[in-house]
Design an enzyme around this catalytic site. Structure first.
Site, short mmCIF file in Angstrom:
data_model
loop_
_atom_site.label_atom_id
_atom_site.label_comp_id
_atom_site.label_asym_id
_atom_site.label_seq_id
_atom_site.Cartn_x
_atom_site.Cartn_y
_atom_site.Cartn_z
N ALA A 12 0.81 -1.22 0.00
CA ALA A 12 0.00 0.00 0.00
C ALA A 12 0.84 1.26 0.00
O ALA A 12 0.36 2.33 -0.38
CB ALA A 12 -0.92 0.00 1.22
N SER A 44 4.62 1.12 -0.76
CA SER A 44 5.88 0.99 -1.50
C SER A 44 5.81 -0.17 -2.48
O SER A 44 4.97 -1.06 -2.36
CB SER A 44 7.06 0.79 -0.54
OG SER A 44 6.98 -0.47 0.10
N GLY A 45 6.74 -0.12 -3.44
CA GLY A 45 6.95 -1.23 -4.35
C GLY A 45 8.40 -1.66 -4.23
O GLY A 45 9.28 -0.86 -3.92
N ARG A 46 8.65 -2.95 -4.46
CA ARG A 46 10.01 -3.46 -4.37
C ARG A 46 10.27 -4.43 -5.50
O ARG A 46 9.38 -5.20 -5.90
CB ARG A 46 10.24 -4.23 -3.05
CG ARG A 46 10.20 -3.41 -1.80
CD ARG A 46 8.84 -3.44 -1.16
NE ARG A 46 8.31 -4.77 -0.98
CZ ARG A 46 8.72 -5.62 -0.03
NH1 ARG A 46 9.67 -5.27 0.82
NH2 ARG A 46 8.19 -6.81 0.08
N GLY A 75 -5.51 -5.95 -3.82
CA GLY A 75 -6.66 -6.42 -4.60
C GLY A 75 -7.65 -5.32 -4.95
O GLY A 75 -7.43 -4.14 -4.71
N HIS A 126 -2.55 -11.64 -6.25
CA HIS A 126 -3.04 -10.90 -5.08
C HIS A 126 -2.02 -11.07 -3.97
O HIS A 126 -1.61 -12.20 -3.66
CB HIS A 126 -4.41 -11.41 -4.64
CG HIS A 126 -4.96 -10.65 -3.48
ND1 HIS A 126 -5.61 -11.25 -2.44
CD2 HIS A 126 -4.92 -9.32 -3.18
CE1 HIS A 126 -5.96 -10.34 -1.54
NE2 HIS A 126 -5.56 -9.16 -1.98
N ASP A 127 -1.60 -9.99 -3.36
CA ASP A 127 -0.50 -10.07 -2.40
C ASP A 127 -0.77 -11.04 -1.26
O ASP A 127 0.13 -11.76 -0.82
CB ASP A 127 -0.11 -8.68 -1.88
CG ASP A 127 -1.27 -7.86 -1.35
OD1 ASP A 127 -2.38 -8.39 -1.20
OD2 ASP A 127 -1.07 -6.66 -1.08
N ASN A 150 -10.94 -9.65 6.55
CA ASN A 150 -10.13 -8.43 6.45
C ASN A 150 -10.25 -7.64 7.75
O ASN A 150 -11.35 -7.28 8.15
CB ASN A 150 -10.60 -7.55 5.29
CG ASN A 150 -10.23 -8.12 3.95
OD1 ASN A 150 -10.50 -9.29 3.66
ND2 ASN A 150 -9.62 -7.31 3.11
N GLY A 162 5.10 -8.10 6.89
CA GLY A 162 5.82 -7.03 7.56
C GLY A 162 5.45 -6.86 9.02
O GLY A 162 6.26 -6.40 9.83
#
Length: 497
Positions: A16, A18-20, A84, A243-244, A303, A413
């Protein structure tokens, strides 16, 4: 397994914030990780809409590819996972018609009630098995057809975010199964589009590309992309469990099929894995969702607001000049009285950005809990309330599936939040196994290894994960059980209001 050779793949993992780009290496026994690029994922607020900055994120993908392919590792493939529900329209030339709207955009409000005037909630749940969240894809698509007909009529495709990036890289449009399953557009039993419901809602099913299973070939990187990324050679793009959370669950180092997990990050996704959807009167009553997983499994989950509450509180305090680190916040919580203030972390007033500490204080006051007097008490209220919410969800999962929970796996995380893991063990009365931290990227990498036949199955992937990464065990503190039982009674009264 294929012996002791080194095999490397690139996971593009978007959260939500960052991207890596993470290179996963595999020597036949263990997976290793090497982060080659990290970049910000900051939504744009334009003309009153919260939008995803797709050009910036795509630039991050190109930079990651360039760094990975020019490293000492020989990269064989690439996979993409993201959050998602969000989606983008393409026109007949394959160009974006607009930037995708963020699931936290306040303009989404009311779309669910509008949809239920067409298809009742009970009917939708009986087919899709997806919990009722205001930002569900199907509600928003139905509203688009009414309020943005000029965009919808110009569209040739609707793509979810990882499918959009895959299309940019390869020119191939597809709908990956696990990401599509987040949006209440699939029949949970057939694993295909819920065509009757879509058509009744004014949504053309032909806008969606064909469904593609995880761990399958999507296409090769286009020549123009190679030029932009600065490399030559070949690179396959693999449809992973995009989907993460689906990728994160692949990395749960469970040795059995009967486990409970929490994928902990901005959201806490608490659930179990089943072979078939679990759609009953009770699962609907408790609003549990049935999302697609790897190898045709179903993730029965709930969720929960998660570390969003901590992150948003920290942003507010930083605006006030209080530059707390996350370690500072955890220490402040440890120094505050446990179970003094309790909230429902899923209260709808906490869903959007803004002054989170003030809203939490108001909830405490409204429920008769009193008023937190320090920032530490706010943080402690968040941690305690999340752990109590976890207990509620675990109890409901045990009731729904009819088998006890022996322990809880926490991945993602949130594993770094050691106080939360310890509280989860104490409050739930179950051992907690925490790790790995980079679960989403590891699941993404594992799917690419399965595609390459370096791993044979989901079960083997989990066995490799257990050997590759440290897992920390937290035992429940029996001495605190009575206090948490009393706190849980308070939580249930507050949550039921």
């Amino acid at each position: 397994m294929s012996g002791m050779k080194k095999y490397s793949v690139l996971a593009m993992d978007f959260g939500a914030s960052s991207g890596r780009g993470i290179v996963g290496g595999f020597d036949g026994e263990r997976i290793t990780l090497d982060e080659v690029h990290r970049f910000e994922n900051a939504p744009a607020n334009l003309a009153g809409q919260l939008l995803w900055d797709i050009p910036s994120l795509y630039s991050g993908i190109l930079t990651s590819i360039g760094k990975a392919t020019n490293s000492s590792a020989k990269i064989s493939s690439l996979g993409i996972d993201t959050w998602g529900v969000d989606y983008c329209y393409l026109d007949r030339r394959g160009h974006m018609l607009s930037l995708p709207i963020h699931y936290r955009d306040e303009g989404i409000g009311g779309a669910a009630d509008e949809f239920f005037n067409i298809v009742p909630w009970e009917e939708l749940y009986s087919v899709t098995g997806i919990q009722n969240l205001e930002f569900n894809t199907i509600y928003r698509l139905a509203r688009d057809a009414k309020i943005s007909p000029e965009i919808v009529s110009s569209a040739s495709r609707v793509l979810f975010i990882p499918d959009l990036f895959g299309y940019f890289l390869t020119g191939v449009a597809s709908t990956e199964y696990t990401i599509a399953a987040t949006g209440a557009i699939l029949d949970a039993k057939s694993r295909d589009f819920a065509r009757d419901i879509l058509e009744r809602a004014g949504i053309d099913p032909s806008l969606f590309a064909p469904i593609r299973k995880p761990a399958t070939y999507l296409g090769k990187i286009k020549d123009e992309v190679k030029s932009q990324a600065g490399f030559s050679g070949e690179l396959d793009v693999v449809s992973v469990a995009s989907h993460d959370t689906a990728s994160a669950v692949i990395a749960v180092p469970a040795g059995d099929d009967d486990f409970v997990y929490i994928s902990s990050g901005t959201w806490s996704l608490l659930g179990t894995e089943t072979k078939n959807p679990l759609i009953t009167g009770d699962s609907m009553k408790y609003s549990f969702t049935n999302e697609g997983g790897a190898e045709g499994t179903i993730r029965v989950l709930k969720n929960i607001a998660g570390l969003w509450l901590i992150q948003e509180s920290r942003r507010q305090w930083r605006r006030e000049g209080k530059n707390y680190t996350f370690d500072d916040l955890e220490n402040m919580a440890r120094g505050s009285e446990p179970a003094k203030f309790i909230i429902n972390p899923d209260d709808e007033t906490l869903a959007s950005p803004g002054n989170m500490p003030a809203r939490i204080a108001r909830l405490c006051e409204a429920s008769g809990e009193g008023t937190p007097e320090s920032d530490g008490e706010i943080v402690r209220a968040i941690y305690d309330s999340l752990a109590l919410r976890y207990r509620w969800c675990v109890e409901k999962i045990v009731s729904l599936r009819g088998t006890p929970a022996r322990h809880i796996h926490i991945v993602g995380g949130g594993v770094k939040e050691r106080l939360l893991s310890s509280l989860s063990a104490d409050v739930c009365g179950l051992p907690v196994l925490a790790g790995p931290v980079e679960a989403t990227a590891i699941g993404n990498i594992s799917e690419q290894l399965i595609y390459a036949r370096e791993l044979s199955s989901l079960g083997e992937a989990r066995s490799v994960v257990a050997k590759s990464f440290d897992i920390e065990r937290y035992e429940p503190n029996a001495a605190s059980r009575g206090m948490w039982d009393c706190a849980y009674e308070r939580f249930c009264r507050i949550a039921d209001r």
